[in-house]
Write an enzyme that holds these catalytic residues in place. Structure first.
Site, PDB file in Angstrom:
ATOM      1  N   CYS A  87       0.842  -1.185   0.000  1.00  0.00           N
ATOM      2  CA  CYS A  87       0.000   0.000   0.000  1.00  0.00           C
ATOM      3  C   CYS A  87       0.880   1.239   0.000  1.00  0.00           C
ATOM      4  O   CYS A  87       1.798   1.365   0.823  1.00  0.00           O
ATOM      5  CB  CYS A  87      -0.897  -0.024   1.238  1.00  0.00           C
ATOM      6  SG  CYS A  87      -1.678   1.544   1.619  1.00  0.00           S
ATOM      7  N   GLU A  88       0.643   2.155  -0.913  1.00  0.00           N
ATOM      8  CA  GLU A  88       1.505   3.333  -1.011  1.00  0.00           C
ATOM      9  C   GLU A  88       1.268   4.346   0.111  1.00  0.00           C
ATOM     10  O   GLU A  88       2.060   5.259   0.297  1.00  0.00           O
ATOM     11  CB  GLU A  88       1.343   4.017  -2.365  1.00  0.00           C
ATOM     12  CG  GLU A  88       0.006   4.669  -2.612  1.00  0.00           C
ATOM     13  CD  GLU A  88      -0.077   5.325  -3.985  1.00  0.00           C
ATOM     14  OE1 GLU A  88      -0.738   6.370  -4.082  1.00  0.00           O
ATOM     15  OE2 GLU A  88       0.504   4.781  -4.942  1.00  0.00           O
ATOM     16  N   HIS A  89       0.190   4.176   0.861  1.00  0.00           N
ATOM     17  CA  HIS A  89      -0.110   5.132   1.925  1.00  0.00           C
ATOM     18  C   HIS A  89       0.641   4.836   3.222  1.00  0.00           C
ATOM     19  O   HIS A  89       1.033   5.754   3.943  1.00  0.00           O
ATOM     20  CB  HIS A  89      -1.615   5.168   2.201  1.00  0.00           C
ATOM     21  CG  HIS A  89      -2.411   5.571   1.005  1.00  0.00           C
ATOM     22  ND1 HIS A  89      -3.613   4.976   0.663  1.00  0.00           N
ATOM     23  CD2 HIS A  89      -2.158   6.488   0.037  1.00  0.00           C
ATOM     24  CE1 HIS A  89      -4.071   5.528  -0.452  1.00  0.00           C
ATOM     25  NE2 HIS A  89      -3.214   6.445  -0.842  1.00  0.00           N
ATOM     26  N   HIS A  90       0.812   3.541   3.526  1.00  0.00           N
ATOM     27  CA  HIS A  90       1.494   3.168   4.765  1.00  0.00           C
ATOM     28  C   HIS A  90       2.668   2.224   4.526  1.00  0.00           C
ATOM     29  O   HIS A  90       3.342   1.825   5.466  1.00  0.00           O
ATOM     30  CB  HIS A  90       0.508   2.507   5.744  1.00  0.00           C
ATOM     31  CG  HIS A  90      -0.638   3.381   6.119  1.00  0.00           C
ATOM     32  ND1 HIS A  90      -1.868   3.302   5.500  1.00  0.00           N
ATOM     33  CD2 HIS A  90      -0.735   4.380   7.043  1.00  0.00           C
ATOM     34  CE1 HIS A  90      -2.677   4.205   6.025  1.00  0.00           C
ATOM     35  NE2 HIS A  90      -2.024   4.867   6.956  1.00  0.00           N
ATOM     36  N   GLN A 128      -5.084  -0.579  -4.770  1.00  0.00           N
ATOM     37  CA  GLN A 128      -5.730  -1.675  -5.486  1.00  0.00           C
ATOM     38  C   GLN A 128      -6.561  -1.178  -6.668  1.00  0.00           C
ATOM     39  O   GLN A 128      -6.606  -1.812  -7.724  1.00  0.00           O
ATOM     40  CB  GLN A 128      -6.603  -2.473  -4.509  1.00  0.00           C
ATOM     41  CG  GLN A 128      -7.263  -3.699  -5.125  1.00  0.00           C
ATOM     42  CD  GLN A 128      -8.013  -4.513  -4.082  1.00  0.00           C
ATOM     43  OE1 GLN A 128      -7.672  -4.494  -2.898  1.00  0.00           O
ATOM     44  NE2 GLN A 128      -9.035  -5.221  -4.505  1.00  0.00           N
ATOM     45  N   HIS A 156      -5.807  -6.060   3.239  1.00  0.00           N
ATOM     46  CA  HIS A 156      -4.852  -4.976   3.421  1.00  0.00           C
ATOM     47  C   HIS A 156      -4.406  -4.903   4.878  1.00  0.00           C
ATOM     48  O   HIS A 156      -5.228  -4.682   5.769  1.00  0.00           O
ATOM     49  CB  HIS A 156      -5.485  -3.641   3.006  1.00  0.00           C
ATOM     50  CG  HIS A 156      -5.791  -3.546   1.547  1.00  0.00           C
ATOM     51  ND1 HIS A 156      -5.127  -2.660   0.712  1.00  0.00           N
ATOM     52  CD2 HIS A 156      -6.670  -4.224   0.761  1.00  0.00           C
ATOM     53  CE1 HIS A 156      -5.592  -2.790  -0.529  1.00  0.00           C
ATOM     54  NE2 HIS A 156      -6.535  -3.734  -0.515  1.00  0.00           N
ATOM     55  N   CYS A 158      -2.829  -2.605   6.244  1.00  0.00           N
ATOM     56  CA  CYS A 158      -3.034  -1.271   6.816  1.00  0.00           C
ATOM     57  C   CYS A 158      -4.397  -1.170   7.493  1.00  0.00           C
ATOM     58  O   CYS A 158      -4.606  -0.311   8.357  1.00  0.00           O
ATOM     59  CB  CYS A 158      -2.880  -0.189   5.748  1.00  0.00           C
ATOM     60  SG  CYS A 158      -4.011  -0.341   4.356  1.00  0.00           S
TER      61      CYS A 158
END
Length: 198
Positions: A87-90, A128, A156, A158
């Site tokens: 995941c690019e956010h976390h 995703q 996920h 996250c």
């Protein structure tokens, strides 16, 4: 050298990442000199390069490497393709499976190439939703089929390890083009994968 046999470790990158991961350990209050962590920065540096090897892969080249003229014009479905991504956010993993189908328009590709395309886009920092469309778009643009259908299901970390901490949640995304925009074709595709959907 074939795209899937490429060496994904660069020594300069490994060294730079290793120094940074050592700093991360120190900032977290750990001692990077203790026995269990002595080689951890280098291991993580190499692991991250492998996990993100998709940046060094070209999905169109993958499909073009095994493209054949064939009159077959029914649905081709490769389902339950395992995928692992970040995941690019976390920068926490998400993992699951992809179901990919297309209807040839005079051209087919090797079945393993579909799985390699999923690998190409999943081995990157991702969301995703974007990945689902990236897989569809490259197949549509490279093979020019009558239509493409993609469904991805993933869990996920996250959401599971932090935040709402919902361990049983599964995210499903889909994208369709061409003939798959028609209810009959889309329904056939979804029926073929329905017993695999969690």
């Amino acid at each position: 050298m074939a795209y899937h046999k490429k060496e994904y470790f660069d020594q300069d990158t490994t060294d730079n990442l290793k120094d940074r991961y050592r700093s991360v350990l120190e900032n977290l209050g750990e001692d990077p000199e203790r026995e269990g962590l002595l080689k951890t920065p280098e291991r993580v540096a190499k692991a991250m390069q492998y996990i993100t090897k998709g940046y060094q892969m070209n999905a169109a080249d993958i499909l073009n490497s095994a493209k054949f003229h064939e009159s077959y014009s029914e649905m081709v479905l490769v389902k339950n393709i395992e995928l692992y991504s970040l995941c690019e956010h976390h920068m926490l993993p998400f993992f699951g499976k992809a179901h990919v189908a297309y209807i040839p328009n005079g051209v087919i590709t090797g079945l393993s190439k579909i799985a390699h395309v999923v690998e190409c886009f999943s081995r990157r920092l991702q969301v995703q939703e974007r990945m689902t469309h990236q897989i569809l778009d490259v197949i549509q643009e490279t093979l020019n089929p009558l239509g493409v259908g993609v469904v991805i299901e993933a869990q996920h970390l996250c959401m599971m390890m932090r935040g709402v901490q919902k361990q049983n949640s599964v995210t499903t995304t889909s994208a369709f083009s061409g003939q798959f925009m028609k209810n009959e074709t889309r329904s056939e595709f979804l029926k073929l994968i329905s017993h695999d959907l969690t």
